[in-house]
Scaffold this motif. Sequence first.
Motif, mmCIF file in Angstrom:
data_model
loop_
_atom_site.group_PDB
_atom_site.id
_atom_site.type_symbol
_atom_site.label_atom_id
_atom_site.label_comp_id
_atom_site.label_asym_id
_atom_site.label_seq_id
_atom_site.Cartn_x
_atom_site.Cartn_y
_atom_site.Cartn_z
ATOM 1 N N ILE A 43 -4.882 -19.231 -26.693
ATOM 2 C CA ILE A 43 -4.969 -20.385 -26.346
ATOM 3 C C ILE A 43 -4.883 -21.603 -26.810
ATOM 4 C CG2 ILE A 43 -6.962 -20.557 -24.229
ATOM 5 C CD1 ILE A 43 -9.082 -22.335 -26.516
ATOM 6 N N GLU A 44 -3.719 -23.010 -26.813
ATOM 7 C CA GLU A 44 -3.032 -23.903 -27.708
ATOM 8 C C GLU A 44 -3.246 -24.753 -27.422
ATOM 9 O OE1 GLU A 44 1.040 -25.270 -29.586
ATOM 10 O OE2 GLU A 44 0.852 -24.602 -27.744
ATOM 11 N N VAL A 45 -4.638 -25.718 -27.805
ATOM 12 C CA VAL A 45 -4.579 -26.763 -27.743
ATOM 13 C C VAL A 45 -3.824 -28.130 -28.643
ATOM 14 C CG1 VAL A 45 -6.687 -28.353 -28.671
ATOM 15 C CG2 VAL A 45 -7.441 -25.894 -28.409
ATOM 16 N N GLY A 46 -3.714 -28.030 -27.762
ATOM 17 C CA GLY A 46 -2.611 -29.805 -27.553
ATOM 18 C C GLY A 46 -0.912 -28.961 -27.246
ATOM 19 N N GLU A 95 -6.455 -31.351 -19.259
ATOM 20 C CA GLU A 95 -7.624 -31.168 -19.521
ATOM 21 C C GLU A 95 -7.466 -31.646 -20.688
ATOM 22 O OE1 GLU A 95 -10.010 -30.765 -17.056
ATOM 23 O OE2 GLU A 95 -9.172 -29.528 -15.725
ATOM 24 N N ASP A 96 -8.488 -32.352 -21.062
ATOM 25 C CA ASP A 96 -9.050 -33.136 -21.931
ATOM 26 C C ASP A 96 -9.811 -31.842 -23.066
ATOM 27 O OD1 ASP A 96 -10.488 -34.148 -24.599
ATOM 28 O OD2 ASP A 96 -11.040 -35.716 -23.559
ATOM 29 N N ALA A 97 -9.310 -31.207 -24.086
ATOM 30 C CA ALA A 97 -10.417 -30.281 -24.686
ATOM 31 C C ALA A 97 -11.225 -30.687 -25.674
ATOM 32 C CB ALA A 97 -9.285 -29.040 -25.353
ATOM 33 N N ALA A 98 -12.187 -32.047 -25.410
ATOM 34 C CA ALA A 98 -13.078 -32.080 -25.745
ATOM 35 C C ALA A 98 -14.221 -30.993 -26.235
ATOM 36 C CB ALA A 98 -13.564 -33.785 -25.560
ATOM 37 N N PRO A 121 -6.180 -39.827 -40.543
ATOM 38 C CA PRO A 121 -6.476 -39.552 -42.079
ATOM 39 C C PRO A 121 -7.774 -40.657 -41.770
ATOM 40 C CG PRO A 121 -4.501 -41.250 -41.002
ATOM 41 C CD PRO A 121 -4.466 -40.446 -39.660
ATOM 42 N N LYS A 122 -8.291 -41.532 -41.264
ATOM 43 C CA LYS A 122 -8.793 -42.638 -41.675
ATOM 44 C C LYS A 122 -10.219 -41.472 -41.614
ATOM 45 C CE LYS A 122 -6.639 -46.536 -40.341
ATOM 46 N NZ LYS A 122 -6.920 -48.027 -39.030
ATOM 47 N N ASN A 123 -11.180 -42.071 -42.887
ATOM 48 C CA ASN A 123 -13.140 -41.281 -43.137
ATOM 49 C C ASN A 123 -13.129 -41.763 -41.247
ATOM 50 O OD1 ASN A 123 -11.469 -40.523 -45.129
ATOM 51 N ND2 ASN A 123 -12.982 -41.392 -46.953
ATOM 52 N N ARG A 124 -13.455 -42.975 -40.881
ATOM 53 C CA ARG A 124 -14.490 -43.400 -39.589
ATOM 54 C C ARG A 124 -13.424 -42.231 -38.511
ATOM 55 N NH1 ARG A 124 -11.127 -48.014 -40.114
ATOM 56 N NH2 ARG A 124 -9.968 -48.428 -37.860
ATOM 57 N N HIS A 125 -12.774 -41.915 -38.633
ATOM 58 C CA HIS A 125 -11.700 -40.567 -37.317
ATOM 59 C C HIS A 125 -12.286 -38.872 -37.905
ATOM 60 C CE1 HIS A 125 -9.558 -44.387 -35.932
ATOM 61 N NE2 HIS A 125 -10.589 -44.514 -35.502
ATOM 62 N N GLU A 126 -13.713 -38.758 -38.921
ATOM 63 C CA GLU A 126 -13.027 -37.291 -38.956
ATOM 64 C C GLU A 126 -13.631 -36.572 -38.326
ATOM 65 O OE1 GLU A 126 -15.693 -34.804 -42.546
ATOM 66 O OE2 GLU A 126 -15.846 -36.578 -41.524
ATOM 67 N N LYS A 127 -14.750 -36.849 -37.244
ATOM 68 C CA LYS A 127 -14.387 -36.158 -35.978
ATOM 69 C C LYS A 127 -13.838 -35.912 -34.850
ATOM 70 C CE LYS A 127 -19.573 -37.851 -36.925
ATOM 71 N NZ LYS A 127 -21.066 -38.663 -36.024
ATOM 72 N N ARG A 128 -12.779 -37.108 -34.984
ATOM 73 C CA ARG A 128 -11.907 -35.993 -34.222
ATOM 74 C C ARG A 128 -10.801 -34.831 -34.794
ATOM 75 N NH1 ARG A 128 -10.130 -42.825 -32.446
ATOM 76 N NH2 ARG A 128 -11.514 -43.359 -31.426
ATOM 77 N N ARG A 129 -10.692 -35.133 -35.944
ATOM 78 C CA ARG A 129 -9.886 -33.470 -36.261
ATOM 79 C C ARG A 129 -10.074 -32.387 -35.418
ATOM 80 N NH1 ARG A 129 -11.392 -36.134 -42.523
ATOM 81 N NH2 ARG A 129 -10.059 -37.789 -42.453
ATOM 82 N N LEU A 130 -9.474 -31.345 -34.845
ATOM 83 C CA LEU A 130 -9.521 -30.353 -34.136
ATOM 84 C C LEU A 130 -10.245 -29.069 -35.856
ATOM 85 C CD1 LEU A 130 -6.712 -29.930 -32.556
ATOM 86 C CD2 LEU A 130 -9.180 -31.248 -31.757
ATOM 87 N N THR A 131 -10.373 -29.464 -36.929
ATOM 88 C CA THR A 131 -10.727 -28.497 -37.617
ATOM 89 C C THR A 131 -12.236 -28.987 -38.512
ATOM 90 O OG1 THR A 131 -9.562 -29.449 -39.072
ATOM 91 C CG2 THR A 131 -8.647 -27.778 -38.263
#
Length: 211
Positions: A43-46, A95-98, A121-131
């Motif tokens: 699978i490819e996410v995104g 689909e949203d691969a959340a 790139p913003k620290n407050r968005h770290e949890k959104r990074r797919l890794t």
Amino acid sequence: MRQRHKPWADDFLKENEHIVIPNAIDNKGEWQSIFKNGHPIHIEVGTGKGQFLVGMARQHPEINFIGIEVSKSVIVSAAEKVLDSGVENLLLLNEDAADLREMFTENEIATIYLNFSDPWPKNRHEKRRLTYRTFLEQYKVVLDPKGKVIFKTDNRELFEYSLVSFNEFGMKLEEVNLDLHAIEDPLNVMTEYEEKFAAKGQVIYRSRASF
């Protein structure tokens, strides 16, 4: 980049439900039956406009591919590429691969591709990074025990962050490539973004990791 609205997208997707499968959650654990074979599933996410997976599906008829893309305006472009290519081992999910655990059961997937994901790139968005670790937790569940996460990016900061994230999660790094195009990998299939970045001389990074 803001995608242009395509008012015909709903009708197009309805007409092509054999390619863009609706209600992915209803098919959890049944994907090989949908492909009508026992081949491994990647699978490819995104998946974006689909160039990478169409190229992979052509190169590897012995593998089933599923592309996941949340943007309706983008996935119709991917579906058009699938139709034009004639490949039969590639399906798409709008689909949203959340949480991949909603769409796939334990050990159902052999490989996960993360190609040029949003770096957030913003620290407050770290949890959104797919890794980020919460994504790694779900990858570990849906992946076969011998499965792999293959990650490509042009963003050095995201690449370094991801290597640390993989390591802290206890993953095994099988490849860390700091200049993918320098090695001229004949099996590398480029995404649309990769072609654009490579044409500008930007370095492309790739890692391959397993649990």
